[in-house]
Design a protein around this motif. Structure first.
Motif, PDB file in Angstrom:
ATOM      1  N   UNK A 183      -2.069   2.664  51.885  1.00  0.00           N
ATOM      2  CA  UNK A 183      -1.992   3.694  50.847  1.00  0.00           C
ATOM      3  C   UNK A 183      -0.576   3.680  50.278  1.00  0.00           C
ATOM      4  N   UNK A 184      -0.480   3.432  48.977  1.00  0.00           N
ATOM      5  CA  UNK A 184       0.799   3.545  48.275  1.00  0.00           C
ATOM      6  C   UNK A 184       0.512   3.835  46.814  1.00  0.00           C
ATOM      7  N   UNK A 185       1.534   3.736  45.974  1.00  0.00           N
ATOM      8  CA  UNK A 185       1.367   4.104  44.565  1.00  0.00           C
ATOM      9  C   UNK A 185       0.346   3.197  43.860  1.00  0.00           C
ATOM     10  N   UNK A 186       0.117   2.005  44.415  1.00  0.00           N
ATOM     11  CA  UNK A 186      -0.829   1.099  43.782  1.00  0.00           C
ATOM     12  C   UNK A 186      -2.273   1.383  44.172  1.00  0.00           C
ATOM     13  N   UNK A 187      -2.459   2.202  45.179  1.00  0.00           N
ATOM     14  CA  UNK A 187      -3.822   2.508  45.623  1.00  0.00           C
ATOM     15  C   UNK A 187      -4.088   3.998  45.626  1.00  0.00           C
ATOM     16  N   UNK A 188      -3.363   4.721  44.782  1.00  0.00           N
ATOM     17  CA  UNK A 188      -3.557   6.177  44.770  1.00  0.00           C
ATOM     18  C   UNK A 188      -4.875   6.568  44.094  1.00  0.00           C
ATOM     19  N   UNK A 189      -5.347   5.766  43.173  1.00  0.00           N
ATOM     20  CA  UNK A 189      -6.599   6.072  42.485  1.00  0.00           C
ATOM     21  C   UNK A 189      -7.669   5.099  42.970  1.00  0.00           C
ATOM     22  N   UNK A 190      -8.716   5.616  43.554  1.00  0.00           N
ATOM     23  CA  UNK A 190      -9.828   4.801  44.043  1.00  0.00           C
ATOM     24  C   UNK A 190     -11.063   5.101  43.204  1.00  0.00           C
ATOM     25  N   UNK A 191     -11.591   4.087  42.612  1.00  0.00           N
ATOM     26  CA  UNK A 191     -12.802   4.226  41.800  1.00  0.00           C
ATOM     27  C   UNK A 191     -13.999   3.612  42.504  1.00  0.00           C
ATOM     28  N   UNK A 192     -15.158   4.157  42.219  1.00  0.00           N
ATOM     29  CA  UNK A 192     -16.416   3.591  42.697  1.00  0.00           C
ATOM     30  C   UNK A 192     -17.202   3.080  41.488  1.00  0.00           C
ATOM     31  N   UNK A 193     -17.694   1.866  41.612  1.00  0.00           N
ATOM     32  CA  UNK A 193     -18.477   1.231  40.558  1.00  0.00           C
ATOM     33  C   UNK A 193     -19.760   0.670  41.168  1.00  0.00           C
ATOM     34  N   UNK A 194     -20.700   0.357  40.328  1.00  0.00           N
ATOM     35  CA  UNK A 194     -21.890  -0.351  40.792  1.00  0.00           C
ATOM     36  C   UNK A 194     -22.343  -1.325  39.722  1.00  0.00           C
ATOM     37  N   UNK A 195     -23.048  -2.339  40.169  1.00  0.00           N
ATOM     38  CA  UNK A 195     -23.595  -3.317  39.235  1.00  0.00           C
ATOM     39  C   UNK A 195     -24.988  -3.714  39.689  1.00  0.00           C
ATOM     40  N   UNK A 196     -25.953  -3.435  38.844  1.00  0.00           N
ATOM     41  CA  UNK A 196     -27.334  -3.831  39.087  1.00  0.00           C
ATOM     42  C   UNK A 196     -27.585  -5.193  38.452  1.00  0.00           C
ATOM     43  N   UNK A 197     -28.561  -5.934  38.944  1.00  0.00           N
ATOM     44  CA  UNK A 197     -28.858  -7.249  38.377  1.00  0.00           C
ATOM     45  C   UNK A 197     -29.118  -7.179  36.875  1.00  0.00           C
ATOM     46  N   UNK A 198     -28.419  -8.027  36.129  1.00  0.00           N
ATOM     47  CA  UNK A 198     -28.617  -8.094  34.694  1.00  0.00           C
ATOM     48  C   UNK A 198     -27.956  -6.981  33.907  1.00  0.00           C
ATOM     49  N   UNK A 199     -27.188  -6.136  34.585  1.00  0.00           N
ATOM     50  CA  UNK A 199     -26.529  -5.018  33.897  1.00  0.00           C
ATOM     51  C   UNK A 199     -25.027  -5.107  34.042  1.00  0.00           C
ATOM     52  N   UNK A 200     -24.322  -4.403  33.179  1.00  0.00           N
ATOM     53  CA  UNK A 200     -22.873  -4.339  33.259  1.00  0.00           C
ATOM     54  C   UNK A 200     -22.445  -3.436  34.406  1.00  0.00           C
TER      55      UNK A 200
ATOM     56  N   UNK B 217      -6.316   1.475  41.662  1.00  0.00           N
ATOM     57  CA  UNK B 217      -5.279   1.366  40.640  1.00  0.00           C
ATOM     58  C   UNK B 217      -4.283   2.481  40.871  1.00  0.00           C
ATOM     59  N   UNK B 218      -3.249   2.546  40.051  1.00  0.00           N
ATOM     60  CA  UNK B 218      -2.165   3.494  40.301  1.00  0.00           C
ATOM     61  C   UNK B 218      -2.533   4.923  39.940  1.00  0.00           C
ATOM     62  N   UNK B 219      -3.093   5.086  38.747  1.00  0.00           N
ATOM     63  CA  UNK B 219      -3.208   6.425  38.180  1.00  0.00           C
ATOM     64  C   UNK B 219      -4.669   6.737  37.869  1.00  0.00           C
ATOM     65  N   UNK B 220      -5.056   7.958  38.173  1.00  0.00           N
ATOM     66  CA  UNK B 220      -6.378   8.462  37.790  1.00  0.00           C
ATOM     67  C   UNK B 220      -6.179   9.534  36.725  1.00  0.00           C
ATOM     68  N   UNK B 221      -6.563   9.231  35.516  1.00  0.00           N
ATOM     69  CA  UNK B 221      -6.655  10.289  34.510  1.00  0.00           C
ATOM     70  C   UNK B 221      -8.112  10.517  34.132  1.00  0.00           C
ATOM     71  N   UNK B 222      -8.923   9.555  34.510  1.00  0.00           N
ATOM     72  CA  UNK B 222     -10.367   9.562  34.275  1.00  0.00           C
ATOM     73  C   UNK B 222     -10.921   8.435  35.134  1.00  0.00           C
ATOM     74  N   UNK B 223     -12.209   8.152  35.053  1.00  0.00           N
ATOM     75  CA  UNK B 223     -12.745   7.063  35.866  1.00  0.00           C
ATOM     76  C   UNK B 223     -12.133   5.739  35.443  1.00  0.00           C
ATOM     77  N   UNK B 224     -12.104   5.503  34.157  1.00  0.00           N
ATOM     78  CA  UNK B 224     -11.535   4.274  33.645  1.00  0.00           C
ATOM     79  C   UNK B 224     -12.533   3.127  33.611  1.00  0.00           C
ATOM     80  N   UNK B 225     -12.143   2.072  32.946  1.00  0.00           N
ATOM     81  CA  UNK B 225     -12.964   0.868  32.873  1.00  0.00           C
ATOM     82  C   UNK B 225     -12.614  -0.071  34.014  1.00  0.00           C
TER      83      UNK B 225
END
Length: 124
Positions: free
Chosen positions: A27-44, A99-107
């Motif tokens: 845990x440091x400034x580079x891992x302060x924001x943790x996002x969760x994503x998912x990818x289904x087959x054939x989808x973004x 990533x460093x900063x969470x202001x929203x989920x982000x791309x």
């Protein structure tokens, strides 16, 4: 360098629950924001939510708000994704990213470090 590893995926029937874990190597400034994503087959890849670890502030997408909850462990090196009322359309590979900063989920391209993913399959 920050390494992440997801665990807790599996198969569940519709209406069931799963809790995914994301273990963070440091845990440091580079891992302060943790996002969760998912990818289904054939989808973004889809952003589900994010957690600012220091502020303990969460962000959720409309598609999972009220069903999924992101939380952290006391040591700040583990983040959880609690998934309730699962639906077949939740079937995907789930990833955590940092990533460093969470202001929203982000791309996804805004995240610097990624886990290898864990499969979630919902039947019924």
């Amino acid at each position: 360098q920050v390494e992440l590893m997801e665990s807790g995926g599996g198969s569940v029937q519709a209406g069931g629950s799963l809790r995914l874990s994301c273990e963070i190597s440091v845990y440091n400034y580079r891992s302060n924001c943790i996002g969760w994503f998912r990818q289904a087959p054939g989808k973004e890849r889809e952003g589900l939510g994010a957690l600012d670890i220091l502020a303990n502030k969460t962000y959720y997408s409309d598609s999972v708000k009220g069903r999924f909850t992101i939380s952290r462990g006391y040591a700040k090196t583990r983040v959880y994704l609690q998934m309730n009322s699962l639906k077949p359309e939740d079937t995907a590979v789930y990833y955590c990213a940092a990533r460093r900063v969470c202001l929203r989920i982000g791309n996804d391209y805004e995240y610097n470090f990624w886990g290898q993913g864990t499969q979630v399959s919902v039947s019924g």
